[in-house]
Enzyme design. Structure first.
Site, PDB file in Angstrom:
ATOM      1  N   ASP A   1       0.743  -1.123  -0.122  1.00 19.66           N
ATOM      2  CA  ASP A   1      -0.066   0.151  -0.117  1.00 19.66           C
ATOM      3  C   ASP A   1       0.915   1.114  -0.029  1.00 19.66           C
ATOM      4  OD1 ASP A   1      -2.229  -1.718   0.157  1.00 19.66           O
ATOM      5  OD2 ASP A   1      -2.738  -1.166   2.325  1.00 19.66           O
TER       6      ASP A   1
ATOM      7  N   ARG B   1       2.240  12.261  -5.714  1.00 25.26           N
ATOM      8  CA  ARG B   1       2.825  13.273  -7.036  1.00 25.26           C
ATOM      9  C   ARG B   1       1.589  12.922  -8.180  1.00 25.26           C
ATOM     10  NH1 ARG B   1       7.361  15.701  -8.995  1.00 25.26           N
ATOM     11  NH2 ARG B   1       7.359  15.993  -6.825  1.00 25.26           N
TER      12      ARG B   1
ATOM     13  N   HIS C   1      -4.776  -3.050   0.245  1.00 28.69           N
ATOM     14  CA  HIS C   1      -6.005  -2.793   0.861  1.00 28.69           C
ATOM     15  C   HIS C   1      -6.751  -1.806  -0.058  1.00 28.69           C
ATOM     16  CE1 HIS C   1      -7.979  -0.994   4.806  1.00 28.69           C
ATOM     17  NE2 HIS C   1      -8.955  -1.386   3.703  1.00 28.69           N
TER      18      HIS C   1
ATOM     19  N   ARG D   1      -9.356   0.672  -0.359  1.00 25.41           N
ATOM     20  CA  ARG D   1      -9.906   1.518   0.764  1.00 25.41           C
ATOM     21  C   ARG D   1     -11.235   2.207  -0.013  1.00 25.41           C
ATOM     22  NH1 ARG D   1      -7.060   2.232   5.737  1.00 25.41           N
ATOM     23  NH2 ARG D   1      -8.913   3.427   6.453  1.00 25.41           N
TER      24      ARG D   1
ATOM     25  N   ARG E   1      -7.269   5.943  -0.995  1.00 32.70           N
ATOM     26  CA  ARG E   1      -6.294   6.983  -0.485  1.00 32.70           C
ATOM     27  C   ARG E   1      -4.790   6.493  -1.059  1.00 32.70           C
ATOM     28  NH1 ARG E   1      -5.859   6.274   5.878  1.00 32.70           N
ATOM     29  NH2 ARG E   1      -8.094   6.723   5.497  1.00 32.70           N
ATOM     30  N   HIS E   2      -4.835   5.146  -1.315  1.00 35.11           N
ATOM     31  CA  HIS E   2      -3.350   4.728  -1.810  1.00 35.11           C
ATOM     32  C   HIS E   2      -3.702   3.789  -3.198  1.00 35.11           C
ATOM     33  CE1 HIS E   2      -4.435   1.692   1.173  1.00 35.11           C
ATOM     34  NE2 HIS E   2      -3.575   2.669   2.090  1.00 35.11           N
TER      35      HIS E   2
ATOM     36  N   THR F   1      -4.510   4.357   9.817  1.00 33.26           N
ATOM     37  CA  THR F   1      -4.381   3.078   9.115  1.00 33.26           C
ATOM     38  C   THR F   1      -5.534   2.262   9.914  1.00 33.26           C
ATOM     39  OG1 THR F   1      -2.731   1.276   9.030  1.00 33.26           O
ATOM     40  CG2 THR F   1      -2.518   2.746  11.008  1.00 33.26           C
TER      41      THR F   1
ATOM     42  N   GLY G   1       2.041  -3.662  12.210  1.00 32.41           N
ATOM     43  CA  GLY G   1       3.073  -2.996  13.040  1.00 32.41           C
ATOM     44  C   GLY G   1       4.230  -3.942  13.368  1.00 32.41           C
TER      45      GLY G   1
ATOM     46  N   GLY H   1       3.906  -4.437   6.051  1.00 33.09           N
ATOM     47  CA  GLY H   1       3.876  -3.172   4.967  1.00 33.09           C
ATOM     48  C   GLY H   1       4.556  -2.432   5.427  1.00 33.09           C
ATOM     49  N   HIS H   2       4.367  -1.410   6.263  1.00 35.39           N
ATOM     50  CA  HIS H   2       4.979  -0.096   6.612  1.00 35.39           C
ATOM     51  C   HIS H   2       6.408  -0.154   7.086  1.00 35.39           C
ATOM     52  CE1 HIS H   2       4.793   4.049   8.090  1.00 35.39           C
ATOM     53  NE2 HIS H   2       5.810   3.775   8.728  1.00 35.39           N
TER      54      HIS H   2
HETATM   55  N1  PXP Z   1      -2.784  -6.573   8.072  1.00 33.67           N
HETATM   56  C1  PXP Z   1      -3.859  -5.629   7.977  1.00 33.67           C
HETATM   57  C2  PXP Z   1      -5.173  -6.387   8.076  1.00 33.67           C
HETATM   58  C3  PXP Z   1      -3.957  -4.374   7.883  1.00 33.67           C
HETATM   59  O1  PXP Z   1      -4.844  -3.440   7.774  1.00 33.67           O
HETATM   60  C4  PXP Z   1      -2.445  -3.813   7.723  1.00 33.67           C
HETATM   61  C5  PXP Z   1      -2.207  -2.356   7.487  1.00 33.67           C
HETATM   62  O2  PXP Z   1      -2.440  -2.132   6.221  1.00 33.67           O
HETATM   63  C6  PXP Z   1      -1.314  -4.769   7.912  1.00 33.67           C
HETATM   64  C7  PXP Z   1      -1.497  -6.112   8.128  1.00 33.67           C
HETATM   65  C8  PXP Z   1       0.106  -4.262   7.630  1.00 33.67           C
HETATM   66  O3  PXP Z   1       0.321  -3.431   8.844  1.00 33.67           O
HETATM   67  P1  PXP Z   1       1.885  -2.780   8.814  1.00 33.67           P
HETATM   68  O4  PXP Z   1       1.813  -1.882   7.638  1.00 33.67           O
HETATM   69  O5  PXP Z   1       1.876  -2.130   9.991  1.00 33.67           O
HETATM   70  O6  PXP Z   1       2.811  -3.743   8.629  1.00 33.67           O
END
Ligand code: PXP
Length: 251
Positions: free
Chosen positions: A13, A22, A54, A56, A60-61, A111, A202, A223-224
């Site tokens: 995402d 951008r 995701h 949404r 947004r992304h 998030t 997280g 992800g993050h």
């Molecule tokens: N799992 C779900 C269901 C989520 O909504 C997210 C965040 O988009 C993640 C996993 C991944 O979380 P993170 O980006 O904090 O690693």
């Protein structure tokens, strides 16, 4: 102890968050970067087992075109995270992702902030799970490690649960240890009820070892941290670092 076969779903995402910063008005321009597809292929080349996005309601992304492009182009599995709305369900039924993870969604959140209240909306979720399952998609419920939510997920016919690790990630010391106990209990119950146990939110290379007491983990969605690390190591390097830590998990 059984074999380690913990799988990694890479959530891209935030690659798209950067592109949208951008190219929001031109997401499918040939100049738009970074490329969602190139990032998915890089994650796969480094050993990712699935690609998670995701879609949404506020777009947004990830955009609809991204989901269709990934569906036809990636070599691993596609995991679509979605809120329980007719609009997104219709898209999921067309796209036929390998997996869907049902998540709560509200427009103001930065998030996904908490787990889905499966117990509080059994009938509408049961219908969504059935529609997706009948269409060939395995369905997961993103829930807090709460035994009532685990039971409700099994009861409405979900194949998997994804345990929300946000509270685990945001705390340390005794509070984190208490959350690990809740995650252990939820994973044990889910396993007993025949659910596949996933986890996410997280997670980082640093905090993962604290999660390892949790039994029966099959897949992590991350992800993050991976996209943040990719600034310094490249996405392939970030995925490899994560897989190296994941190899230390024993079920
Ligand atoms: N799992 C779900 C269901 C989520 O909504 C997210 C965040 O988009 C993640 C996993 C991944 O979380 P993170 O980006 O904090 O690693």
């Amino acid at each position: 102890m059984s074999q380690n076969n913990l799988l990694l779903g890479v959530n891209i995402d935030h690659v798209v968050t950067l592109r949208q910063a951008r190219y929001r008005t031109l997401p499918d321009s040939p100049h738009a970067e970074p490329s969602v597809l190139a990032s998915a292929l890089a994650a796969e080349a480094a050993g990712a087992h699935s690609i998670t996005v995701h879609l949404r309601a506020d777009r947004r992304h990830i955009q609809d075109v991204d989901v269709y492009l990934l569906r036809k182009s990636i070599g691993t599995k596609l995991n679509l995270e979605m809120g329980n709305t007719q609009e997104i369900l219709d898209i999921a039924l067309q796209v036929r992702p390998d997996f869907v993870c049902m998540v709560p969604e509200n427009r103001e959140e930065v998030t996904t902030e908490g787990g889905l209240d499966v117990a509080g909306q059994r009938e509408s979720l049961r219908r969504t799970v059935k529609a997706l399952s009948d269409n060939g998609t395995r369905v997961s419920m993103f829930i807090d490690p709460d035994l009532e939510q685990v039971r409700a997920s099994a009861e409405i016919g979900a194949a998997m649960i994804e345990l929300h690790t946000g509270t685990f990630a945001n705390h340390a010391g005794a509070e984190r240890a208490a959350e690990v106990e809740r995650l252990c209990a939820a994973a044990e119950l889910g396993h007993t009820l025949g659910l596949q146990i996933n986890a996410g939110h997280g997670l980082t290379t640093k905090n993962l070892p604290d999660l390892w007491p949790v039994p029966h983990l099959a897949e992590l969605n991350i992800g993050h941290h991976l996209v943040s690390r990719a600034i310094f190591t490249g996405l392939q390097g970030a995925v490899r670092e994560m897989l190296a830590v994941m190899a230390t998990y024993h079920n």
